[in-house]
Design a protein around this motif. Structure first.
Motif, PDB file in Angstrom:
ATOM      1  N   ALA A  17       0.824  -1.206   0.000  1.00 48.10           N
ATOM      2  CA  ALA A  17       0.000   0.000   0.000  1.00 48.10           C
ATOM      3  C   ALA A  17       0.858   1.256   0.000  1.00 48.10           C
ATOM      4  O   ALA A  17       0.525   2.241  -0.670  1.00 48.10           O
ATOM      5  CB  ALA A  17      -0.925  -0.011   1.214  1.00 48.10           C
ATOM      6  N   ARG A  18       1.962   1.226   0.738  1.00 50.00           N
ATOM      7  CA  ARG A  18       2.825   2.399   0.788  1.00 50.00           C
ATOM      8  C   ARG A  18       3.387   2.716  -0.594  1.00 50.00           C
ATOM      9  O   ARG A  18       3.453   3.884  -0.999  1.00 50.00           O
ATOM     10  CB  ARG A  18       3.952   2.174   1.786  1.00 50.00           C
ATOM     11  CG  ARG A  18       4.821   3.398   2.021  1.00 50.00           C
ATOM     12  CD  ARG A  18       5.656   3.223   3.276  1.00 50.00           C
ATOM     13  NE  ARG A  18       6.401   1.965   3.271  1.00 50.00           N
ATOM     14  CZ  ARG A  18       6.985   1.435   4.336  1.00 50.00           C
ATOM     15  NH1 ARG A  18       6.879   2.022   5.508  1.00 50.00           N
ATOM     16  NH2 ARG A  18       7.655   0.299   4.243  1.00 50.00           N
ATOM     17  N   ALA A  19       3.784   1.702  -1.336  1.00 52.65           N
ATOM     18  CA  ALA A  19       4.300   1.917  -2.688  1.00 52.65           C
ATOM     19  C   ALA A  19       3.229   2.531  -3.585  1.00 52.65           C
ATOM     20  O   ALA A  19       3.505   3.433  -4.383  1.00 52.65           O
ATOM     21  CB  ALA A  19       4.800   0.602  -3.273  1.00 52.65           C
ATOM     22  N   ALA A  20       1.985   2.070  -3.427  1.00 53.38           N
ATOM     23  CA  ALA A  20       0.893   2.593  -4.253  1.00 53.38           C
ATOM     24  C   ALA A  20       0.583   4.044  -3.897  1.00 53.38           C
ATOM     25  O   ALA A  20       0.337   4.880  -4.780  1.00 53.38           O
ATOM     26  CB  ALA A  20      -0.352   1.731  -4.069  1.00 53.38           C
ATOM     27  N   VAL A  21       0.605   4.365  -2.606  1.00 50.79           N
ATOM     28  CA  VAL A  21       0.308   5.735  -2.174  1.00 50.79           C
ATOM     29  C   VAL A  21       1.425   6.688  -2.608  1.00 50.79           C
ATOM     30  O   VAL A  21       1.160   7.810  -3.031  1.00 50.79           O
ATOM     31  CB  VAL A  21       0.097   5.778  -0.649  1.00 50.79           C
ATOM     32  CG1 VAL A  21       0.015   7.220  -0.152  1.00 50.79           C
ATOM     33  CG2 VAL A  21      -1.181   5.025  -0.268  1.00 50.79           C
ATOM     34  N   ILE A  22       2.660   6.244  -2.534  1.00 51.26           N
ATOM     35  CA  ILE A  22       3.774   7.077  -2.986  1.00 51.26           C
ATOM     36  C   ILE A  22       3.650   7.377  -4.473  1.00 51.26           C
ATOM     37  O   ILE A  22       3.849   8.517  -4.915  1.00 51.26           O
ATOM     38  CB  ILE A  22       5.119   6.387  -2.681  1.00 51.26           C
ATOM     39  CG1 ILE A  22       5.386   6.386  -1.169  1.00 51.26           C
ATOM     40  CG2 ILE A  22       6.266   7.075  -3.409  1.00 51.26           C
ATOM     41  CD1 ILE A  22       6.591   5.584  -0.754  1.00 51.26           C
ATOM     42  N   GLU A  23       3.312   6.370  -5.249  1.00 52.79           N
ATOM     43  CA  GLU A  23       3.147   6.575  -6.698  1.00 52.79           C
ATOM     44  C   GLU A  23       2.023   7.569  -6.975  1.00 52.79           C
ATOM     45  O   GLU A  23       2.154   8.458  -7.829  1.00 52.79           O
ATOM     46  CB  GLU A  23       2.847   5.242  -7.378  1.00 52.79           C
ATOM     47  CG  GLU A  23       2.702   5.357  -8.885  1.00 52.79           C
ATOM     48  CD  GLU A  23       2.444   4.009  -9.559  1.00 52.79           C
ATOM     49  OE1 GLU A  23       2.200   4.011 -10.787  1.00 52.79           O
ATOM     50  OE2 GLU A  23       2.474   2.972  -8.854  1.00 52.79           O
ATOM     51  N   LEU A  24       0.915   7.452  -6.226  1.00 50.76           N
ATOM     52  CA  LEU A  24      -0.200   8.377  -6.425  1.00 50.76           C
ATOM     53  C   LEU A  24       0.180   9.796  -6.023  1.00 50.76           C
ATOM     54  O   LEU A  24      -0.202  10.762  -6.688  1.00 50.76           O
ATOM     55  CB  LEU A  24      -1.410   7.905  -5.621  1.00 50.76           C
ATOM     56  CG  LEU A  24      -2.663   8.787  -5.715  1.00 50.76           C
ATOM     57  CD1 LEU A  24      -3.161   8.863  -7.152  1.00 50.76           C
ATOM     58  CD2 LEU A  24      -3.760   8.264  -4.786  1.00 50.76           C
ATOM     59  N   SER A  25       0.941   9.932  -4.943  1.00 51.69           N
ATOM     60  CA  SER A  25       1.340  11.268  -4.501  1.00 51.69           C
ATOM     61  C   SER A  25       2.176  11.967  -5.570  1.00 51.69           C
ATOM     62  O   SER A  25       2.065  13.183  -5.765  1.00 51.69           O
ATOM     63  CB  SER A  25       2.110  11.196  -3.182  1.00 51.69           C
ATOM     64  OG  SER A  25       3.448  10.787  -3.372  1.00 51.69           O
ATOM     65  N   GLU A  26       2.998  11.207  -6.257  1.00 48.08           N
ATOM     66  CA  GLU A  26       3.806  11.779  -7.334  1.00 48.08           C
ATOM     67  C   GLU A  26       2.928  12.201  -8.505  1.00 48.08           C
ATOM     68  O   GLU A  26       3.150  13.243  -9.123  1.00 48.08           O
ATOM     69  CB  GLU A  26       4.865  10.777  -7.774  1.00 48.08           C
ATOM     70  CG  GLU A  26       5.914  10.493  -6.692  1.00 48.08           C
ATOM     71  CD  GLU A  26       6.835   9.349  -7.052  1.00 48.08           C
ATOM     72  OE1 GLU A  26       6.560   8.673  -8.078  1.00 48.08           O
ATOM     73  OE2 GLU A  26       7.816   9.122  -6.321  1.00 48.08           O
ATOM     74  N   GLN A  27       1.917  11.411  -8.794  1.00 46.49           N
ATOM     75  CA  GLN A  27       1.012  11.746  -9.890  1.00 46.49           C
ATOM     76  C   GLN A  27       0.218  13.017  -9.599  1.00 46.49           C
ATOM     77  O   GLN A  27      -0.007  13.851 -10.479  1.00 46.49           O
ATOM     78  CB  GLN A  27       0.048  10.587 -10.153  1.00 46.49           C
ATOM     79  CG  GLN A  27       0.709   9.321 -10.673  1.00 46.49           C
ATOM     80  CD  GLN A  27      -0.263   8.147 -10.730  1.00 46.49           C
ATOM     81  OE1 GLN A  27      -1.448   8.277 -10.419  1.00 46.49           O
ATOM     82  NE2 GLN A  27       0.250   6.971 -11.118  1.00 46.49           N
ATOM     83  N   LEU A  28      -0.208  13.165  -8.350  1.00 42.28           N
ATOM     84  CA  LEU A  28      -1.034  14.307  -7.966  1.00 42.28           C
ATOM     85  C   LEU A  28      -0.214  15.529  -7.565  1.00 42.28           C
ATOM     86  O   LEU A  28      -0.781  16.603  -7.356  1.00 42.28           O
ATOM     87  CB  LEU A  28      -1.952  13.915  -6.796  1.00 42.28           C
ATOM     88  CG  LEU A  28      -2.965  12.798  -7.056  1.00 42.28           C
ATOM     89  CD1 LEU A  28      -3.748  12.486  -5.787  1.00 42.28           C
ATOM     90  CD2 LEU A  28      -3.914  13.174  -8.178  1.00 42.28           C
ATOM     91  N   ALA A  29       1.104  15.364  -7.429  1.00 46.50           N
ATOM     92  CA  ALA A  29       1.985  16.431  -6.950  1.00 46.50           C
ATOM     93  C   ALA A  29       1.532  16.933  -5.582  1.00 46.50           C
ATOM     94  O   ALA A  29       1.446  18.144  -5.326  1.00 46.50           O
ATOM     95  CB  ALA A  29       2.053  17.578  -7.956  1.00 46.50           C
ATOM     96  N   ILE A  30       1.234  15.978  -4.707  1.00 49.10           N
ATOM     97  CA  ILE A  30       0.881  16.265  -3.323  1.00 49.10           C
ATOM     98  C   ILE A  30       1.802  15.430  -2.443  1.00 49.10           C
ATOM     99  O   ILE A  30       1.913  14.214  -2.657  1.00 49.10           O
ATOM    100  CB  ILE A  30      -0.592  15.908  -3.014  1.00 49.10           C
ATOM    101  CG1 ILE A  30      -1.534  16.791  -3.821  1.00 49.10           C
ATOM    102  CG2 ILE A  30      -0.893  16.055  -1.515  1.00 49.10           C
ATOM    103  CD1 ILE A  30      -3.008  16.433  -3.647  1.00 49.10           C
ATOM    104  N   PRO A  31       2.485  16.020  -1.469  1.00 53.96           N
ATOM    105  CA  PRO A  31       3.365  15.230  -0.611  1.00 53.96           C
ATOM    106  C   PRO A  31       2.628  14.042  -0.004  1.00 53.96           C
ATOM    107  O   PRO A  31       1.456  14.149   0.374  1.00 53.96           O
ATOM    108  CB  PRO A  31       3.793  16.230   0.473  1.00 53.96           C
ATOM    109  CG  PRO A  31       3.663  17.563  -0.171  1.00 53.96           C
ATOM    110  CD  PRO A  31       2.485  17.447  -1.103  1.00 53.96           C
ATOM    111  N   VAL A  32       3.318  12.926   0.109  1.00 52.87           N
ATOM    112  CA  VAL A  32       2.662  11.705   0.552  1.00 52.87           C
ATOM    113  C   VAL A  32       2.064  11.871   1.938  1.00 52.87           C
ATOM    114  O   VAL A  32       0.995  11.328   2.236  1.00 52.87           O
ATOM    115  CB  VAL A  32       3.654  10.507   0.493  1.00 52.87           C
ATOM    116  CG1 VAL A  32       4.796  10.686   1.490  1.00 52.87           C
ATOM    117  CG2 VAL A  32       2.929   9.190   0.713  1.00 52.87           C
ATOM    118  N   GLU A  33       2.707  12.649   2.816  1.00 48.40           N
ATOM    119  CA  GLU A  33       2.177  12.807   4.173  1.00 48.40           C
ATOM    120  C   GLU A  33       0.910  13.656   4.193  1.00 48.40           C
ATOM    121  O   GLU A  33       0.126  13.581   5.141  1.00 48.40           O
ATOM    122  CB  GLU A  33       3.228  13.432   5.104  1.00 48.40           C
ATOM    123  CG  GLU A  33       3.641  14.837   4.760  1.00 48.40           C
ATOM    124  CD  GLU A  33       4.798  14.879   3.776  1.00 48.40           C
ATOM    125  OE1 GLU A  33       5.413  15.957   3.640  1.00 48.40           O
ATOM    126  OE2 GLU A  33       5.110  13.842   3.151  1.00 48.40           O
TER     127      GLU A  33
END
Length: 398
Positions: A318-334
Motif C-alpha cells: 500500500a505504501r508503494a501505491a500511495v507514494i506513486e499516487l502522490s507523485e502523480q497528484l503532486a501532493i506530498p505523501v504525508e
C-alpha cells in the motif's frame, strides 16, 4: 519609513477593532511567541492586516482578551501561514476563526518543494522577505523596531500571497482539497494532552531498565515544574541530554550527581538538591512506568516482518501505491495520507477488503473525504494483491 507602534492599551485596542472591522477582504493574522526562551507558548505579539484598514501590532499580555476583535471578524476569512503553529496561542486570548486560508498548507498541496513564508513569497510575489528574527525572544520589551518591521511584513504580504496561491489551486483543481484541509485544521484538537509527556525526552530510548525510566520521569517532572514556575523553557535550565545521562548513570550520591560531567546546564548545580530529590524519588517509587509507552502505539515498521508478517506485506504494497499516487497528484505523501493512518489500517484491516471497507477504516482514523476518495481503491487493491503475490511484494519493497 514610519516607525511601527505596538498597541498596548485597551482604548487603543478598541480603536483598532473599529478600524479592522471597517476594512475589506480577508484578515491576515500572525503571532510571535518566545519558544526556546519561555515555558508558555503564549503570544507576545499579534499582527493583523486588512486592506483599507492597515497594519496593527498588538501586545497580548498588555491588551488581555481579544473578544471584541473576534466578534468583529470571526466570520470573515483569516489568512495565516502554518496555522497550526498559531491557532492555539490565538485561541488562548479569544481569537478563534471560523474560516481560514493557510498559505503554508496550500503550498504543500500544490507540491511546492519549499513552503517557508520567505520562500513562497519570493517565488510567487517576487519579494525577498528576510526571516532573521523568527527565533527571537518576543517577550522582550520594548521590541526593537527591526523586529516590528519584520513582524509587520509577515502579515502585510499575506492577502496578496493568498490570492496568488488560490489561483494556482483553482488551476490545479485542488480548491476543494484545500477547503477540506483548512476545515480540518480548525476542527482538529491541535495539541491533545499526552498521557506521559516525559517520554518526549530526547534520548529516552537509550535509558534502559524500569527503575532508570522512573528516574528519568521524576527528573523530567521536576524540571517541568521549575520551568513552569519560572516561565522559562525547560531546556534552558537543564538540557534533555543531561536528564537522560543522569538516568542512565544512576549516581549513588548527590556528590556523584554533581560530579557527573554530562549533567550540565545553568540550573544543574544551583538546583542540585532539587535534582537529587528527583533521583531519590525515582529510586524508591512503587509507581513504576512500563518499558514501552501506550498500548495503543504500533511497533515500528522495521519490526513488522517478525511480529505481523501479513501486516508488513500489506503496508509495503500500500505504501508503494500511495507514494506513486502522490507523485502523480503532486501532493506530498504525508498530506495525501498520513503514514500513521496507513500503518493502522494495514495493521488491523477490515475483515473484508473492499474500497468501501478500507474507506470506512480510513475515516475512522481521521482521513478526510478527499483523501478517502483518492486512496481507498488503490489501498484495497494493494492489500488484495499483496496476499495474492506476497513474494513479489517483498521483492519490490526490498
Amino acid at each position: 519609513m514610519a516607525e511601527h507602534t505596538v498597541i498596548a492599551t485597551r482604548s487603543d485596542y478598541l480603536d483598532a477593532v473599529e478600524a479592522i472591522a471597517a476594512g475589506t477582504g480577508p484578515i491576515a493574522v500572525d503571532a510571535e511567541r518566545a519558544s526556546g526562551f519561555k515555558y508558555s507558548q503564549r503570544a507576545y505579539l499579534i499582527q493583523v492586516f486588512r486592506r483599507d484598514a492597515g497594519t496593527f501590532l498588538f501586545d497580548p499580555p498588555a491588551v488581555g482578551r481579544f473578544d471584541e476583535l473576534n466578534e468583529a471578524i470571526a466570520d470573515d476569512e483569516w489568512v495565516l501561514h502554518a496555522a497550526t503553529q498559531d491557532l492555539t496561542c490565538l485561541r488562548e486570548v479569544g481569537l478563534d476563526p471560523h474560516r481560514i486560508f493557510d498559505t503554508e498548507l496550500a503550498a504543500r498541496l500544490l507540491g511546492m518543494p519549499r513552503v517557508g513564508l520567505g520562500t513562497v513569497v519570493e517565488e510567487l510575489l517576487g519579494i525577498h522577505l528576510a526571516k532573521e528574527h523568527s527565533a527571537a525572544d518576543w517577550s522582550t520589551r520594548p521590541l526593537p523596531e527591526p523586529w516590528l518591521l519584520y513582524a509587520a511584513l509577515d502579515v502585510e504580504l499575506l492577502p496578496d500571497l493568498r490570492d496568488a496561491i488560490d489561483a494556482l489551486l483553482v488551476e490545479a483543481g485542488k480548491s476543494e482539497i484545500a477547503r477540506q484541509e483548512f476545515a480540518d485544521e480548525l476542527a482538529r484538537d491541535l495539541k491533545p494532552p499526552r498521557a506521559e509527556p516525559w517520554r518526549r525526552l530526547s534520548g529516552i530510548h537509550a535509558v534502559k531498565g524500569i527503575r532508570n525510566l522512573a528516574v528519568a520521569r521524576e527528573l523530567w517532572l521536576t524540571r517541568d515544574a521549575l520551568a513552569r514556575e519560572l516561565d522559562t523553557a525547560p531546556g534552558r535550565l537543564v538540557p534533555d541530554a543531561s536528564l537522560t545521562a543522569a538516568a542512565r548513570a544512576m549516581p549513588e550520591t548527590k556528590r556523584g550527581l554533581a560530579s557527573l560531567r554530562e549533567f550540565n546546564g545553568r540550573a544543574s548545580r544551583t538546583e542540585i538538591d532539587r535534582w537529587w530529590a528527583a533521583i531519590e524519588a525515582g529510586r524508591t517509587t512503587t509507581d513504576l512506568p512500563v518499558v514501552r509507552g501506550s498500548s495503543e502505539s504500533l511497533p515500528p515498521p522495521r519490526a513488522w516482518a517478525d511480529r505481523n508478517p501479513e501486516a508488513d506485506t500489506r503496508l509495503k504494497a500500500a505504501r508503494a501505491a500511495v507514494i506513486e499516487l502522490s507523485e502523480q497528484l503532486a501532493i506530498p505523501v504525508e498530506n495525501l495520507l498520513t503514514p500513521e493512518t496507513l500503518r493502522r489500517v494495514a495493521w488491523t484491516p477490515p475483515a473484508e477488503i473492499t474500497a468501501e471497507s478500507v474507506g470506512a477504516a480510513l475515516a475512522d482514523h481521521g482521513a478526510r473525504a478527499w483523501q478517502i476518495e483518492a486512496t481507498s481503491q488503490i489501498i484495497a487493491q494493494a492489500f488484495v494483491e499483496a496476499h495474492q503475490n506476497p513474494a513479489e511484494t517483498d521483492e519490490s519493497a526490498s
